[in-house]
Design a protein around this motif. Sequence first.
Motif, PDB file in Angstrom:
ATOM      1  N   ILE A  78      37.611 118.391 -95.587  1.00 40.91           N
ATOM      2  CA  ILE A  78      38.475 117.658 -95.267  1.00 40.91           C
ATOM      3  C   ILE A  78      36.802 117.726 -94.223  1.00 40.91           C
ATOM      4  O   ILE A  78      36.764 116.847 -93.171  1.00 40.91           O
ATOM      5  N   GLU A  79      36.592 118.672 -93.841  1.00 36.81           N
ATOM      6  CA  GLU A  79      35.506 119.012 -92.493  1.00 36.81           C
ATOM      7  C   GLU A  79      33.948 118.312 -92.969  1.00 36.81           C
ATOM      8  O   GLU A  79      33.157 117.455 -92.183  1.00 36.81           O
ATOM      9  N   GLU A  82      34.617 114.768 -92.076  1.00 38.58           N
ATOM     10  CA  GLU A  82      34.559 114.343 -90.583  1.00 38.58           C
ATOM     11  C   GLU A  82      33.360 114.418 -89.795  1.00 38.58           C
ATOM     12  O   GLU A  82      32.767 114.397 -88.682  1.00 38.58           O
ATOM     13  N   GLN A 106      43.243 118.401 -99.465  1.00 37.46           N
ATOM     14  CA  GLN A 106      41.219 118.438 -98.950  1.00 37.46           C
ATOM     15  C   GLN A 106      41.212 119.890 -97.367  1.00 37.46           C
ATOM     16  O   GLN A 106      40.118 120.212 -97.205  1.00 37.46           O
ATOM     17  N   SER A 107      42.856 120.430 -97.030  1.00 36.32           N
ATOM     18  CA  SER A 107      41.557 120.874 -96.064  1.00 36.32           C
ATOM     19  C   SER A 107      41.922 122.508 -96.505  1.00 36.32           C
ATOM     20  O   SER A 107      41.672 123.107 -95.116  1.00 36.32           O
TER      21      SER A 107
ATOM     22  N   ARG B  58      45.739 121.384 -89.215  1.00 37.42           N
ATOM     23  CA  ARG B  58      45.373 120.549 -90.748  1.00 37.42           C
ATOM     24  C   ARG B  58      47.110 120.981 -91.557  1.00 37.42           C
ATOM     25  O   ARG B  58      47.164 122.089 -92.064  1.00 37.42           O
ATOM     26  N   PRO B  59      47.511 119.923 -92.259  1.00 32.87           N
ATOM     27  CA  PRO B  59      48.484 119.999 -93.500  1.00 32.87           C
ATOM     28  C   PRO B  59      48.373 120.496 -94.459  1.00 32.87           C
ATOM     29  O   PRO B  59      47.241 121.047 -95.212  1.00 32.87           O
ATOM     30  N   VAL B  60      48.661 121.981 -95.408  1.00 33.22           N
ATOM     31  CA  VAL B  60      48.731 123.236 -96.494  1.00 33.22           C
ATOM     32  C   VAL B  60      50.553 123.088 -96.616  1.00 33.22           C
ATOM     33  O   VAL B  60      51.181 123.042 -96.753  1.00 33.22           O
TER      34      VAL B  60
END
Lengths: 290, 188
Positions: A78-79, A82, A106-107, B58-60
């Motif tokens: 995700i980074e 972004e 993705q996080s 962030r969702p995890v």
Amino acid sequence: MHAITYETPKSLDEAVKLMAAHGEKARALSGGTDLLIQLRAGTRRPEYVVNIKNIPELTRISFSLQHGLKLGAAVPCIEIHENGDMRKYYPGLTEAAHLIGSLQIQSRASVGGNLCNGSPAADATPALIALGAQARVVGPKGERMVPVESFCLAPGRTVLQPGELLVEFHIPAPERRASDAYLRFIPRNEMDIAVVGVGAALTLDMSDDRVVAARIALGAVGPTPILAAEAAKSLIGKPLDAAAIDNAARLAIAASSPIDDMRGTAEFRRHVVGVLTRRTLAKAAERARE
Amino acid sequence: MANKVIVETTINGDPVELLCEPRQSLLEVLRDVLELTGSKEGCLTGDCGACTVVIDGRPVCSCLMLGVEAAGKNVSTIEGLATGAALHVLQRKFLEHASLQCGICTPGFLMSAKALLDRNPNPTEAEIRYALAGNLCRCTGYDKIVRAVTDAAATMAGRSSRTAHGGAVPAETASGMVSEMLAKGEDK
Ligand SMILES: Cc1cc2nc3c(=O)[nH]c(=O)nc-3n(C[C@H](O)[C@H](O)[C@H](O)COP(=O)(O)OP(=O)(O)OC[C@H]3O[C@@H](n4cnc5c(N)ncnc54)[C@H](O)[C@@H]3O)c2cc1C
């Protein structure tokens, strides 16, 4: 899950020492989106789990137009998505990272984990190969650079030796009129494993638009991701017209060695390699001309 | 098991020091150690999103993270969504739009929606659907959930949304028990 000892080194030095000390008994923990499932299933049973997400070199994106990109192996996808430089200069790698699972995945999930897990269908790997990425590996015997196309040996097996860590990817600075693209085929719109994935990177001539440099990589159509070197070579010096693209697609199919499985037959996969090679080249060229 | 370790973390704004085994997932730590049972165990493979919590914004999937990895992080769970007895707008809108039936997936959807709205207070429908793509619902379906999130975003921004039916639903139509459940993030 079996009992483990958890380590969370704060520096690369400390991590390398830990990994070296425990060798085969240790496994790196990046986003854990593959590893935790494997630990729970008992398919991997490390005694030591070494969290690599507190190590500066592994968690940063550093980019300059002069020196290119250093992408930390543990940076979450995700980074990457972004990051403005990533989107602008490496859109193909960025879109590949942004295809990996849901936002929850993705996080956490990293491009390094995607490669080290060694799946032939890993989405980020063909995009890395297309860009000519080199993997910086550090271990008990020192440091080495491995071209990403040589990193995977078989499904689930890579060149990493016990105690070795993938630190970061080195990716060349973008040329002018150069870009990349990644496309995959899945039976649904989102959240599935690639039946075929194709990454391409192109550099076009400033004056006459001929292809100056090209790399094409294929995913999910062999035991490891494949660099389709002949297909890319066939484009050099030519205008990127329909005939050149068709010829490259034919050579990409020839470079693939797909199998039949529940997600597609070998014949279907070969067909899709052709379709996606054409589309990926067209997309990379369109971006290069922008 | 012997090798328990101390983890210092922040959960729903409160500093927490807990004792867990390194092999325990964050989901197990939340449910079994801290007795925060609002986060649900579904697939244990990151596909269903029932265990979604928000970590540093962030969702995890808490099933795909070790509890020890929460050290130094800010963890938000469904239990922290309501303020005392006052439901969060998202929770209220889920009730108003009847966006839940069995409710197992609901805490996960709410936390994904919360992470989305914190980052993007005015999402398009496509953005809402994308942000919720990691959460599966097998009984209500997604349209009512998407409508609730759209309406919640509009309400929070002080707009009236096309899908909103104006004003809050009277307490008696939204079953008191369900609101209480949602407030506590419990399923029984
Ligand atoms: C619901 C779901 C959907 C998914 N969808 C996709 C998808 O669409 N496309 C796709 O390609 N994958 C997908 N995956 C698989 C997974 O998310 C990716 O492969 C991800 O990139 C793995 O990264 P990670 O950081 O989580 O790796 P981890 O699980 O932390 O690590 C994977 C392996 O690599 C090793 N490793 C990791 N980093 C290093 C390092 N720096 N040095 C040495 N060894 C290392 C670990 O020890 C482990 O063996 C999905 C997974 C889930 C659960």
